[in-house]
Write a protein that holds these residues in place. Structure first.
Motif, PDB file in Angstrom:
ATOM      1  N   ARG A 176       0.594  14.235  -2.951  1.00  0.00           N
ATOM      2  CA  ARG A 176       0.701  14.459  -1.724  1.00  0.00           C
ATOM      3  C   ARG A 176       0.602  13.339  -0.739  1.00  0.00           C
ATOM      4  O   ARG A 176       0.803  13.536   0.621  1.00  0.00           O
ATOM      5  CB  ARG A 176      -0.433  15.382  -1.164  1.00  0.00           C
ATOM      6  CG  ARG A 176      -0.598  16.755  -2.033  1.00  0.00           C
ATOM      7  CD  ARG A 176       0.183  17.918  -1.303  1.00  0.00           C
ATOM      8  NE  ARG A 176      -0.636  18.150  -0.030  1.00  0.00           N
ATOM      9  CZ  ARG A 176       0.251  18.666   0.802  1.00  0.00           C
ATOM     10  NH1 ARG A 176       1.585  18.865   0.877  1.00  0.00           N
ATOM     11  NH2 ARG A 176      -0.522  19.170   2.157  1.00  0.00           N
ATOM     12  N   ASP A 177       0.319  12.141  -1.276  1.00  0.00           N
ATOM     13  CA  ASP A 177      -0.015  10.939  -0.271  1.00  0.00           C
ATOM     14  C   ASP A 177       1.345   9.976  -0.726  1.00  0.00           C
ATOM     15  O   ASP A 177       1.156   8.764  -0.371  1.00  0.00           O
ATOM     16  CB  ASP A 177      -1.116  10.114  -0.731  1.00  0.00           C
ATOM     17  CG  ASP A 177      -1.249   9.799  -1.970  1.00  0.00           C
ATOM     18  OD1 ASP A 177      -0.534  10.164  -3.117  1.00  0.00           O
ATOM     19  OD2 ASP A 177      -1.908   9.037  -2.504  1.00  0.00           O
ATOM     20  N   LEU A 178       2.370  10.574  -0.895  1.00  0.00           N
ATOM     21  CA  LEU A 178       3.551   9.724  -1.057  1.00  0.00           C
ATOM     22  C   LEU A 178       4.310   9.599   0.187  1.00  0.00           C
ATOM     23  O   LEU A 178       4.163  10.242   1.223  1.00  0.00           O
ATOM     24  CB  LEU A 178       4.637  10.464  -1.672  1.00  0.00           C
ATOM     25  CG  LEU A 178       4.547  10.780  -3.319  1.00  0.00           C
ATOM     26  CD1 LEU A 178       5.563  11.782  -3.848  1.00  0.00           C
ATOM     27  CD2 LEU A 178       4.521   9.345  -4.138  1.00  0.00           C
ATOM     28  N   ASP A 179       4.827   8.140   0.246  1.00  0.00           N
ATOM     29  CA  ASP A 179       5.465   7.670   1.320  1.00  0.00           C
ATOM     30  C   ASP A 179       6.890   7.733   1.251  1.00  0.00           C
ATOM     31  O   ASP A 179       7.557   7.946   2.351  1.00  0.00           O
ATOM     32  CB  ASP A 179       4.906   6.109   1.767  1.00  0.00           C
ATOM     33  CG  ASP A 179       3.582   6.033   1.904  1.00  0.00           C
ATOM     34  OD1 ASP A 179       3.218   6.531   3.153  1.00  0.00           O
ATOM     35  OD2 ASP A 179       2.816   5.520   1.132  1.00  0.00           O
ATOM     36  N   GLY A 211       0.720  -1.098  -0.059  1.00  0.00           N
ATOM     37  CA  GLY A 211       0.146   0.123   0.012  1.00  0.00           C
ATOM     38  C   GLY A 211       0.609   1.288   0.048  1.00  0.00           C
ATOM     39  O   GLY A 211       0.123   2.514  -0.194  1.00  0.00           O
ATOM     40  N   ARG A 212       2.135   1.260   0.261  1.00  0.00           N
ATOM     41  CA  ARG A 212       3.017   2.436   0.107  1.00  0.00           C
ATOM     42  C   ARG A 212       3.171   2.850  -1.161  1.00  0.00           C
ATOM     43  O   ARG A 212       3.487   2.214  -2.305  1.00  0.00           O
ATOM     44  CB  ARG A 212       4.216   2.030   0.869  1.00  0.00           C
ATOM     45  CG  ARG A 212       4.119   1.959   2.395  1.00  0.00           C
ATOM     46  CD  ARG A 212       5.520   2.332   3.129  1.00  0.00           C
ATOM     47  NE  ARG A 212       5.754   1.745   4.196  1.00  0.00           N
ATOM     48  CZ  ARG A 212       6.491   2.113   5.105  1.00  0.00           C
ATOM     49  NH1 ARG A 212       7.544   2.574   4.981  1.00  0.00           N
ATOM     50  NH2 ARG A 212       6.278   1.654   6.416  1.00  0.00           N
ATOM     51  N   ARG A 213       3.003   4.291  -1.315  1.00  0.00           N
ATOM     52  CA  ARG A 213       3.346   4.877  -2.450  1.00  0.00           C
ATOM     53  C   ARG A 213       4.761   5.305  -2.630  1.00  0.00           C
ATOM     54  O   ARG A 213       5.247   6.146  -1.745  1.00  0.00           O
ATOM     55  CB  ARG A 213       2.385   5.945  -2.705  1.00  0.00           C
ATOM     56  CG  ARG A 213       0.972   5.956  -2.756  1.00  0.00           C
ATOM     57  CD  ARG A 213       0.071   7.045  -3.380  1.00  0.00           C
ATOM     58  NE  ARG A 213       0.673   6.949  -5.051  1.00  0.00           N
ATOM     59  CZ  ARG A 213       0.053   8.128  -5.712  1.00  0.00           C
ATOM     60  NH1 ARG A 213      -0.542   9.145  -5.153  1.00  0.00           N
ATOM     61  NH2 ARG A 213       0.401   7.848  -7.135  1.00  0.00           N
ATOM     62  N   ARG A 238       2.742   0.555  -4.272  1.00  0.00           N
ATOM     63  CA  ARG A 238       2.170   1.507  -5.482  1.00  0.00           C
ATOM     64  C   ARG A 238       3.243   2.571  -6.092  1.00  0.00           C
ATOM     65  O   ARG A 238       3.233   3.577  -5.484  1.00  0.00           O
ATOM     66  CB  ARG A 238       1.014   2.163  -4.871  1.00  0.00           C
ATOM     67  CG  ARG A 238      -0.121   1.449  -4.177  1.00  0.00           C
ATOM     68  CD  ARG A 238      -0.919   2.254  -3.048  1.00  0.00           C
ATOM     69  NE  ARG A 238      -1.546   3.555  -3.868  1.00  0.00           N
ATOM     70  CZ  ARG A 238      -2.088   4.253  -3.198  1.00  0.00           C
ATOM     71  NH1 ARG A 238      -1.713   4.543  -1.790  1.00  0.00           N
ATOM     72  NH2 ARG A 238      -2.778   5.585  -3.889  1.00  0.00           N
ATOM     73  N   PRO A 239       3.813   1.928  -6.912  1.00  0.00           N
ATOM     74  CA  PRO A 239       5.103   2.720  -7.290  1.00  0.00           C
ATOM     75  C   PRO A 239       4.682   3.980  -8.518  1.00  0.00           C
ATOM     76  O   PRO A 239       3.583   3.705  -9.139  1.00  0.00           O
ATOM     77  CB  PRO A 239       5.636   1.763  -8.478  1.00  0.00           C
ATOM     78  CG  PRO A 239       4.605   0.532  -8.620  1.00  0.00           C
ATOM     79  CD  PRO A 239       3.742   0.682  -7.525  1.00  0.00           C
ATOM     80  N   VAL A 240       5.101   4.874  -8.145  1.00  0.00           N
ATOM     81  CA  VAL A 240       4.879   6.390  -9.210  1.00  0.00           C
ATOM     82  C   VAL A 240       6.418   6.319  -9.704  1.00  0.00           C
ATOM     83  O   VAL A 240       7.488   6.357  -8.987  1.00  0.00           O
ATOM     84  CB  VAL A 240       4.709   7.332  -8.149  1.00  0.00           C
ATOM     85  CG1 VAL A 240       4.232   8.583  -8.965  1.00  0.00           C
ATOM     86  CG2 VAL A 240       3.385   7.084  -7.410  1.00  0.00           C
TER      87      VAL A 240
END
Length: 770
Positions: free
Chosen positions: A95-98, A9-11, A37-39
């Motif tokens: 804004r929800d990056l980890d 679940g981590r971005r 969750r890769p970006v």
């Protein structure tokens, strides 16, 4: 906890996924951490949006397991969020990056100084500013959520040219990165300005004139500008290297990487920060598959040059440690770091290296690489014997290299004065190969010497502790203890085979092409069908040196001497011999002036007599001197329906015997006085160099010929503009400068030898004198 569960679940945003480490990290996240969750931050290229670049990346073999597990390429692509931008223009981040893992960077050892700063220092700062914005409390950021964990991929060599143990800690130095950045930008701009000063331009113009003067002023100007741009690039690279050296770093790469770390420590102070420092990253030990590598890294050029016999010795210390780490170990450590967040303001530093606990010496590396090539040598004609290194030390290697470079430069100068022949062309090929080897040696000496004489080892206690904290079930796929690497297996059986396989395939393709015929030789021309429409293809031929194995001075003597009585002929030969050295110097500078000097000697000749001599005496001799291969090629073009053109600076009389073979003949014409005698001048400037190219371009425009499908045949470097004007050029028995230009451009090179030589004395019909 398993890493896949910790990161579920981590971005995780990754930069540099089109590079070596970034691609491997994205692959590992998609395969081993399926719920992450890769970006990815990817810059678009001309005509290719960032999303298309990522889709193309996911089609590679490295991602095949991930594609299969996801149920298809489209589903896998749906897992990856693409953010379009680059380090020069970082867009706002989600804004929800980890976690942000910064893999992108300038990794070359010798980039221009301003480019190294732009990527490794400025780009890092701009990315951090965006990370701080994404971490700030507010809309889109959950209350109480900690700041984004910033993971910075650096290099273990940021410590510079020090000795002994290197701790996993901030590098101690007092260099101000803002001052150095400002100085680098100003210095790069000043070097650009310096390249336009009269002194520099005069030197570069003189060099271009010496090589291209006969081709024409535009060719000289283009080469001078090329030399100016290269001078700027070389100076900017040297500026970065010398500035890094002056401050204690090995090169501009490690210098700017160290300053990039200082940027991280200053701007990223409010964030959780990890700095990961790999040593020399090479091919994968196991994942995605053994030997996987993208491009050549540090060791590959050295391995290739050694295997091809081009590296007789290196300025390396045999007992020095070359600190190599497989890329999958680096990536696995990054995945573990993503699941281990430090406290803000207390950055953690990790060395992913091997020298402290599993050292590989230069000598042992040499032995393993040599073992591989002894068992599996390169099979190509340009491969020399496998060298034996004695490791004499840096100073003896530098003395030998400097002497070899000096001798090579002298041989190059001497070659420009030697008359052309197949033997001379062979010498030029040998000199080119030697020059390439010397360039390789110089590059290794200048760039790699600090790494191959290293007397340090990187402490990796924190990295080992992180590895030991892994769940045992994660170790087979995600472990990164470099002490477990078996160097004999990795170097000899994994790494070297992986990097040499593409080269061996290229060698095999070259062997196949060689069996089909000499490289660049075109297929026979297809004869035109009866009644076919006229072709829009030209076939342009030079005369002297191409159709005929002769030069302008020879052809002048053929034309002029038979019409002179014996005494005058002897005086003419003696006078011409006295003028010949100065005329040849003129020819090296300007072929038009040279031709005018030769044709000035026709003054007083009866043009009617010259015409008769050409038709009666020269015709059989000239046809006998014309190459069979040339005659066949002209006939093939005519049979194919191409319009054949003889384009020469020779006087019209010399072309008369060959005129029936061509559809068009363009030659020099001697001006005559009222009595029909040559004045020593021409009716128009001789067509040479760029003039020939301009004539062909204009002729094609007026008569509707397609130059992209047209042919040209010439022998001299002065004809380079003509050959470049057509789509299908061929260098025929070329001089050395044209040979090199042809080889560089991939043009065919053919040798058209004459069948016979002219008799020593051409006798005119009785009573015919001028």
């Amino acid at each position: 906890m398993r890493l896949r569960d910790s990161l579920a679940g981590r971005r995780i945003l990754v930069t540099g996924v089109t590079g070596f480490i970034g691609e491997a990290l994205l692959r590992t996240l998609l395969v081993e951490v399926p719920d992450a969750r890769p970006v990815v931050l990817v810059r678009p290229k001309a005509g290719q949006p960032a999303a298309d670049r990522v889709l193309r990346l996911l089609r590679r073999r490295t991602f095949a397991p991930a594609v299969e597990a996801a149920g298809g390429l489209d589903r896998l692509a749906g897992r990856v969020e693409v953010l379009e931008g680059d380090l020069a223009d970082v867009p706002p981040l989600p804004r929800d990056l980890d976690v942000v893992v910064h893999c992108a960077g300038e990794v070359g050892f010798a980039p221009p100084v301003q480019e190294a700063f732009a990527v490794n220092v400025v780009g890092t700062g701009q990315l951090l500013e965006r990370v701080l914005q994404a971490s700030a409390p507010g809309e889109g950021r959950e209350a109480g959520r900690s700041g984004v964990h910033y993971v910075h991929v650096s290099t273990a060599y940021v410590g510079g040219r020090r000795r002994g143990p290197v701790p996993e800690a901030s590098v101690e130095h007092s260099v101000d990165w803002r001052t150095e950045l400002d100085a680098a930008v100003r210095l790069a701009a000043r070097l650009e300005e310096d390249s336009r000063t009269p002194a520099v331009l005069a030197r570069l113009n003189a060099q271009a004139q010496a090589l291209h003067g006969r081709a024409g002023p535009l060719t000289v100007a283009a080469d001078a500008e090329r030399r100016r741009r290269e001078w700027v690039l070389d100076q900017q690279r040297e500026a970065g290297r010398q500035r890094g050296h002056s401050l204690g770093w090995t090169d501009v790469y490690t210098f700017t990487k160290a300053l990039g770390e200082r940027v991280v420590e200053e701007i990223g102070a409010p964030l959780p920060v990890t700095v990961l420092r790999p040593s020399i990253v090479e091919s994968a030990l196991e994942h995605p598959y053994p030997g996987w590598i993208e491009g050549f890294k540090m060791a590959e050029p050295l391995i290739m040059a050694f295997g091809r016999g081009e590296l007789p010795e290196v300025p390396a210390a045999p007992d020095a440690t070359i600190d190599i780490v497989p890329v999958d170990h680096v990536v696995n450590a990054l995945v573990a770091v993503c699941a281990s967040t430090p406290e803000p303001g207390s950055p953690q530093y990790l060395h992913v290296s091997s020298g402290a606990r599993n050292p590989l010496t230069i000598r042992r590396l040499y032995e393993l690489v040599r073992d591989h090539f002894l068992a599996h040598p390169f099979d190509a004609p340009d491969v020399g014997p496998l060298p034996t290194w004695e490791f004499p030390g840096a100073a003896p290697v530098e003395r030998r290299l400097a002497l070899s470079e000096k001798l090579h430069a002298g041989a190059e100068r001497a070659l420009t004065y030697v008359p052309r022949s197949e033997r001379v062309r062979g010498w030029s090929r040998d000199l080119d190969r030697l020059g390439t080897r010397l360039e390789v040696l110089r590059r290794f000496s200048d760039l790699y010497q600090p790494y191959t004489q290293s007397e340090l080892h990187f402490v990796d206690d924190a990295t080992l502790a992180l590895h030991r904290s892994l769940d045992p079930a994660d170790v087979p796929a995600l472990g990164f203890d470099t002490a477990a690497v078996d160097w004999e297996h990795y170097v000899r059986d994994v790494h070297v085979p992986s990097v040499t396989t593409p080269v061996r395939k290229q060698d095999e393709l070259r062997r196949l092409r060689a069996r089909r015929g000499p490289a660049g030789v075109r297929r026979p021309l297809v004869p035109a069908e009866p009644g076919a429409a006229p072709s829009d293809v030209l076939a342009v031929f030079d005369l002297d040196g191409t159709l005929l194995t002769a030069n302008v001075v020879e052809t002048y003597l053929w034309t002029r001497l038979p019409g002179l009585r014996s005494a005058r002929a002897a005086r003419e030969v003696v006078a011409l011999a006295g003028r010949l050295p100065s005329m040849l110097m003129t020819e090296r500078r300007d072929r038009s002036d040279f031709l005018r000097q030769v044709y000035r000697r026709y003054r007083g000749a009866d043009l009617a007599v010259l015409d008769e001599l050409a038709d009666t005496v020269l015709a059989p001799a000239l046809l006998g001197r014309t190459s069979d291969a040339a005659l066949r090629r002209v006939a093939e073009h005519r049979a194919a329906g191409h319009r054949t053109v003889l384009l020469t600076g020779a006087v019209e009389q010399l072309t008369r015997p060959l005129a029936p073979l061509f559809d068009e003949v363009v030659s020099a014409r001697l001006a005559a006085d009222a009595d029909g005698r040559a004045t020593g001048y021409l009716t128009a400037p001789p067509l040479v160099g760029e003039g020939r190219a301009a004539w062909v371009v204009r002729y094609a425009e007026v008569h509707g010929y397609d130059l992209t499908r047209s042919y040209a045949y010439a022998d001299s470097h002065s004809d380079l503009p003509l050959l470049r004007a057509v789509g299908l050029p061929t260098a025929v028995s070329p001089d050395v400068p044209l040979l090199r230009a042809a080889r560089g451009a991939g043009w065919p090179v053919e040798v058209w030898a004459s069948r016979t030589t002219l008799p020593r004395r051409l006798r005119p019909p009785r009573g015919v004198t001028s």
